[in-house]
Scaffold this active site. Structure first.
Site, PDB file in Angstrom:
ATOM      1  N   SER A   7      43.628  31.962  31.628  1.00  0.00           N
ATOM      2  CA  SER A   7      44.184  33.159  32.246  1.00  0.00           C
ATOM      3  C   SER A   7      45.362  33.675  31.425  1.00  0.00           C
ATOM      4  CB  SER A   7      44.646  32.858  33.668  1.00  0.00           C
ATOM      5  OG  SER A   7      45.410  33.946  34.149  1.00  0.00           O
ATOM      6  N   MET A  67      43.039  42.259  41.530  1.00  0.00           N
ATOM      7  CA  MET A  67      43.749  42.010  42.794  1.00  0.00           C
ATOM      8  C   MET A  67      44.405  43.319  43.190  1.00  0.00           C
ATOM      9  SD  MET A  67      45.156  38.258  41.783  1.00  0.00           S
ATOM     10  CE  MET A  67      44.768  38.563  40.055  1.00  0.00           C
ATOM     11  N   GLY A 143      48.503  36.193  43.227  1.00  0.00           N
ATOM     12  CA  GLY A 143      49.712  36.951  42.914  1.00  0.00           C
ATOM     13  C   GLY A 143      50.547  36.334  41.796  1.00  0.00           C
ATOM     14  N   GLY A 145      51.027  32.887  38.844  1.00  0.00           N
ATOM     15  CA  GLY A 145      50.576  31.660  38.197  1.00  0.00           C
ATOM     16  C   GLY A 145      51.504  30.514  38.559  1.00  0.00           C
ATOM     17  N   GLY A 146      51.106  29.323  38.151  1.00  0.00           N
ATOM     18  CA  GLY A 146      51.987  28.162  38.292  1.00  0.00           C
ATOM     19  C   GLY A 146      52.146  27.603  39.685  1.00  0.00           C
ATOM     20  N   GLY A 198      45.691  29.053  33.819  1.00  0.00           N
ATOM     21  CA  GLY A 198      46.760  29.771  33.134  1.00  0.00           C
ATOM     22  C   GLY A 198      47.734  28.789  32.530  1.00  0.00           C
TER      23      GLY A 198
HETATM   24  C1  DX5 Z   1      46.869  34.214  40.349  1.00  0.00           C
HETATM   25  C2  DX5 Z   1      45.847  34.510  39.289  1.00  0.00           C
HETATM   26  C3  DX5 Z   1      45.510  33.355  38.432  1.00  0.00           C
HETATM   27  C4  DX5 Z   1      46.663  32.720  37.686  1.00  0.00           C
HETATM   28  C5  DX5 Z   1      46.378  31.249  37.644  1.00  0.00           C
HETATM   29  O1  DX5 Z   1      46.801  35.145  41.375  1.00  0.00           O
HETATM   30  O2  DX5 Z   1      44.636  34.978  39.862  1.00  0.00           O
HETATM   31  O3  DX5 Z   1      44.445  33.653  37.531  1.00  0.00           O
HETATM   32  O4  DX5 Z   1      46.857  33.205  36.379  1.00  0.00           O
HETATM   33  O5  DX5 Z   1      47.475  30.585  37.121  1.00  0.00           O
HETATM   34  P1  DX5 Z   1      47.596  28.993  37.127  1.00  0.00           P
HETATM   35  O6  DX5 Z   1      46.417  28.439  36.401  1.00  0.00           O
HETATM   36  O7  DX5 Z   1      48.903  28.752  36.439  1.00  0.00           O
HETATM   37  O8  DX5 Z   1      47.616  28.570  38.581  1.00  0.00           O
HETATM   38 ZN    ZN Z   2      42.877  35.233  38.470  1.00  0.00          ZN
END
Ligand code: DX5
Ligand code: ZN
Length: 216
Positions: A7, A67, A143, A145-146, A198
């Site tokens: 991601s 989203m 919304g 990452g992490g 991500g």
């Molecule tokens: C969050 C995104 C994800 C995000 C995942 O709403 O849809 O694609 O980048 O990030 P990680 O892998 O860090 O949870």
């Molecule tokens: Zn995503």
């Protein structure tokens, strides 16, 4: 073996070309692009111009995760920008408009997916599942990452895998949120075959090792 979809949300936006080239060389199958409108989710990320720019520097399959509310308004723009798979949220509009968005993507010859937030049950997929190329189960609130992987989504992943096997075995089952080398095997065991990651890929220096670690 599960496909890996790094991601871009976690990439270095000042060095996107280099980061993307690294995950492509590492053998990741899909490149996951998160589009947020600040309404459907409490964050804003990137839009059409960034997808077009990325399209020019990679041959990877671009997996665009919208989203945004009322996605039917924008699916064509993202396809023109170079999306190969367009995924949007089943919660983002009324049934007939979700159906119109599916029809639009398929009419333009691209793959289409529907995504479910953690509180949305698998049953909402019933009218759509036979038409889909992908189902995306969010394993965090969308919304950001992490965040931490929600283990309580594993039963839903199992349930959707069972629906897919009966109604549309070619449909892919993607998971997104908190995927790392510890949680990836749980998602795969439950039936996922595409893993979005991500932080676990772009947050690590050695992207090849990161992709390998996710494959297990
Ligand atoms: C969050 C995104 C994800 C995000 C995942 O709403 O849809 O694609 O980048 O990030 P990680 O892998 O860090 O949870
Ligand atoms: Zn995503």
């Amino acid at each position: 073996m599960a496909k890996i979809a790094p991601s871009v949300l976690a990439a270095d936006f000042t060095a996107l070309g280099k980061d993307i080239a690294e995950v492509e060389a590492a053998g990741a199958e899909y490149l996951h692009l998160d589009v947020m409108d600040g309404v459907f989710v409490p964050n804003i990320s990137v839009g059409v111009p960034v997808v077009s720019a990325i399209r020019k520097v990679t041959d990877m399959v671009l997996d665009v995760h919208l989203m945004i509310i009322k996605p039917v308004r924008y699916v064509e723009d993202f396809i023109q920008a170079g999306a190969d798979i367009v995924v949007f949220h089943v919660e983002a509009d009324e049934l007939q408009n979700i159906q119109a968005a599916i029809d639009k993507v398929k009419g333009l010859g691209k793959r289409v997916g529907l995504s479910l937030k953690p509180k949305t049950s698998a049953a909402v997929l019933r009218p759509y599942i036979a038409q889909l190329d992908m189902v995306l189960v969010m394993t965090v609130e969308p919304g950001f990452g992490g965040q931490k992987f929600m283990v309580d989504q594993l039963d839903k992943i199992r349930e959707i895998r069972a629906m897919i096997e009966v109604q549309n075995p070619a449909c892919e089952l993607e998971v997104d949120g908190g995927i790392d080398p510890t949680t990836a095997p749980l998602a795969v065991e439950a039936g996922a075959n595409v893993l979005v990651a991500g932080s676990a890929v772009f947050g690590v220096k050695d992207r090849r090792a990161a992709v390998l670690a996710l494959r297990g």
